[in-house]
Design a protein around this motif. Structure first.
Motif: not given
Lengths: 329, 323
Positions: A209-235
């Motif tokens: 099971t992975y938590l895949f942290i990245a700033h590259d949205l295209a890479v995340v789109r390829h590897i993730a099943s769900r995506v969380a977007v964080m801004y200033l400490g909050k999802i």
């Protein structure tokens, strides 16, 4: 409903900064992660995206207890691990590992690869015997390194190969949950795809099971099943990846996607128009804006956004967003 | 006459294990107002090419082993440091990846820009101040007059890169070289800086060289593109040619291996380039990409492939172009 493998409830982390005042109270407190709820299901990959300072790395480290929470709870499987210490924490940590961004800084340059990969086994009480060496050899093979790599030192390897060593070390204890913190950001473009493919292969073979942290949205789109977007400490938004990329609901998610460079020069003008709305820099986490923390940069901000913080709402099954503009369908 | 003409440029470095060539036989030219994108990975020679043009490499250990760099008709490789300093600024300016290390932490940003202006022209204090405020406004620094007295550490990464741009533009250069100008920045700030670079090009009419490892930055900015691999140009083309008809197997693999936001969602493997970048001390014989190339045949390793035209302004160094 499947039981989550990892679950954070109201998870926060404050960092005290700078000089301490009278009675040891710090004058500045930076809230890096602010009351985050997140449930990660067994076998899935949750992508965690956001800009620098969003708190995504701190959240990843909180989940595996590399960073102590200020408030909130963390469950791992059926167990509450928030206050776990000593032997119990060490036992739980076997099942939770991390792959770091910088394959140069994360490996001890004076250790041969065999020792580097074996180190977690030894920390957890194994002897450096034939069985341990066999486990290392198996692991090196699994991550695509030749057997002779065991006797070499980190500087003899390229960046991509060093990341393979880092992955082997993270997996030698056979963890269930792996936090991959920007694992390909420091790699050359032509090597990134190799490492992403390796991570997906290992997930399938080992049931990770992975938590895949990245700033590259295209890479995340390829590897993730769900995506969380964080801004200033909050999802601020969380959804299945197909929903998040096809119909991002939070204005910040929309801005992040619009900011990704176009894939063809013919789309240049359209790209400029699309992203023209977002201006300014990410505010300092020491001075988080009132109400919705995105409102100073948001092209759609209303009076309400300055006053009240939007609560997360599930607007469609599995699609959670914190924004006053978005009404439940 | 082109604004910049680089011909047969080979730059080498003396190392403990002998001399290695960082850049080999590089040829290109650039017209006024044109944006040239240079794309490559570590060791491709893209930054060394730029630093050679700027005359910023310490010699030794660097050495221009062959070739010429002509800027507005003037040969730069034979200039003294003193003469080169007069070219830098009003002639050619450069911005780097990491703005924090390029700014002096003990001077305000206003002082650093005024210093640049006054190093090249006689400007009074009042005129210098006014010009600096105008420059900061131009690069999008809010409340520019107040920010003049800020120190670099008080600015965000994006703002520091804007200040670097203001310094680079202070003497109205005819050519601006931007070496990975957005690599250290977040994606939303990257987009703002790239848009700003193009706006400034339009306004100042300067030529621009954008050096990057990110093919998306090329798609956003370049008119013409050089693709470099292991010290050599492997393909050059107008930007549409690179994206519509990439000719060199390396260019094609590079385009394919970066996941796209608009590609169909498919599970499975990304097309990856096998192997690793060659060590500059042990570069393979013949075509440098051959050991990683799926089209390679024995002849590829026998000799360096010549740059072969495949279309108007479009050429690639590959003997398997038809394959």
């Amino acid at each position: 409903m499947m039981t989550p493998l990892v679950e954070a409830t109201g998870l926060s982390r404050d960092f005290a900064l700078g000089a301490r005042g009278l009675f040891g109270r710090s004058r500045h407190v930076l809230r890096a992660v602010d009351r985050v709820d997140l449930a990660i299901l067994p076998g899935e990959t949750v992508g965690l995206v956001g800009e620098s300072g969003s708190g995504k790395s701190t959240l990843g480290r909180l989940l595996i207890r590399l960073v102590e929470p200020t408030a909130g709870r963390i469950r791992f499987g059926a167990e509450d691990i928030t206050r776990l210490g000593g032997r119990a924490l060490a036992e739980t940590r076997r099942a939770m590992q991390i792959v770091f961004q910088d394959p140069y800084g994360a490996l001890d340059p004076r250790m041969p690869v065999e020792q580097i990969v074996m180190e977690p086994l030894r920390i957890h009480g194994a002897r450096a015997d034939a069985a341990a060496r066999r486990a290392v050899a198996e692991m090196l093979d699994l991550v695509g390194l030749p057997p002779r790599a065991a006797r070499r030192f980190p500087h003899e390897f390229s960046g991509g190969q060093r990341q393979r060593i880092g992955i082997a070390r993270a997996l030698i204890l056979r963890p269930q949950f792996v936090v991959a913190d920007e694992p390909v950001s420091a790699l050359d473009v032509s090597v990134q795809a190799q490492i992403i493919n390796l991570l997906t292969d290992l997930q399938r073979e080992l049931g990770l099971t992975y938590l895949f942290i990245a700033h590259d949205l295209a890479v995340v789109r390829h590897i993730a099943s769900r995506v969380a977007v964080m801004y200033l400490g909050k999802i601020v938004e969380l959804a299945e990846k197909s929903a998040l990329y096809a119909e991002p609901l939070h204005p910040y998610t929309q801005a992040l996607i619009a900011a990704v460079p176009v894939r063809h020069p013919s789309a240049r003008a359209a790209g400029r128009v699309r992203r023209a709305e977002l201006s300014g820099d990410v505010p300092s986490a020491l001075a988080i804006p009132s109400g919705c923390r995105f409102h100073p940069r948001c092209p759609h901000a209303m009076a309400l956004c300055r006053e009240r913080e939007p609560a997360p709402r599930e607007v469609r099954p599995g699609h959670v967003v914190s924004c006053h503009l978005v009404n439940p369908a | 006459m082109s604004l910049l003409e680089v011909a047969g440029l080979t730059t080498t470095f003396a190392t403990e294990r002998g001399e290695i060539a960082a850049v080999e036989e590089v040829n290109f030219s650039l017209e006024a107002g044109e944006v040239l994108g240079v794309v490559g990975e570590s060791g491709s020679g893209k930054s060394v090419t730029a630093l050679t043009v700027m005359g910023l490499l310490p010699r030794p250990p660097a050495r221009i082993a062959a070739g010429s760099v002509r800027f507005a008709g003037q040969e730069l490789t034979s200039l003294s440091d003193r003469e080169m300093r007069r070219i830098r600024g009003p002639g050619i300016a450069m911005v780097f990846q990491e703005p924090m290390t390029s700014l002096n932490p003990v001077f305000t940003i206003g002082e650093q820009i005024i210093e640049t202006i006054r190093a090249h022209e006689r400007a009074g204090a009042a005129a210098g101040f006014a010009r600096t405020v105008e420059l900061l406004e131009k690069v999008g620094i809010p409340s520019a007059a107040e920010r003049m007295s800020a120190y670099p550490h008080q600015l965000s990464g994006g703002q520091r890169q804007r200040v670097m741009l203001a310094i680079a533009l202070a003497c109205r250069p005819r050519l601006l070289i931007a070496d990975e100008p957005t690599t250290a920045l977040d994606v939303t700030i990257q987009a703002q800086i790239l848009d700003l670079l193009l706006d400034l090009r339009d306004e100042f009419g300067m030529a621009l060289i954008v050096i990057t490892h990110n093919i998306g930055v090329i798609a956003e900015t370049a008119d013409r593109v050089l693709v470099m691999y292991a010290g050599r140009i492997v393909e050059e083309a107008p930007v549409a040619g690179i994206f519509d008809r990439p000719a060199h197997p390396y260019t094609r693999a590079l385009l394919a291996s970066a996941p796209a936001l608009d590609a169909p969602l498919a599970a499975g493997h990304l097309p990856a380039i096998p192997g690793t970048l060659p060590d500059p001390r042990h570069r393979p014989p013949g075509c440098r990409f051959a050991p990683r190339c799926e089209l390679a045949i024995p002849a590829c390793s026998a000799a360096l492939p010549p740059l072969t035209a495949v279309g108007p302004g479009h050429a690639a160094s590959c003997i398997r172009l038809g394959a």
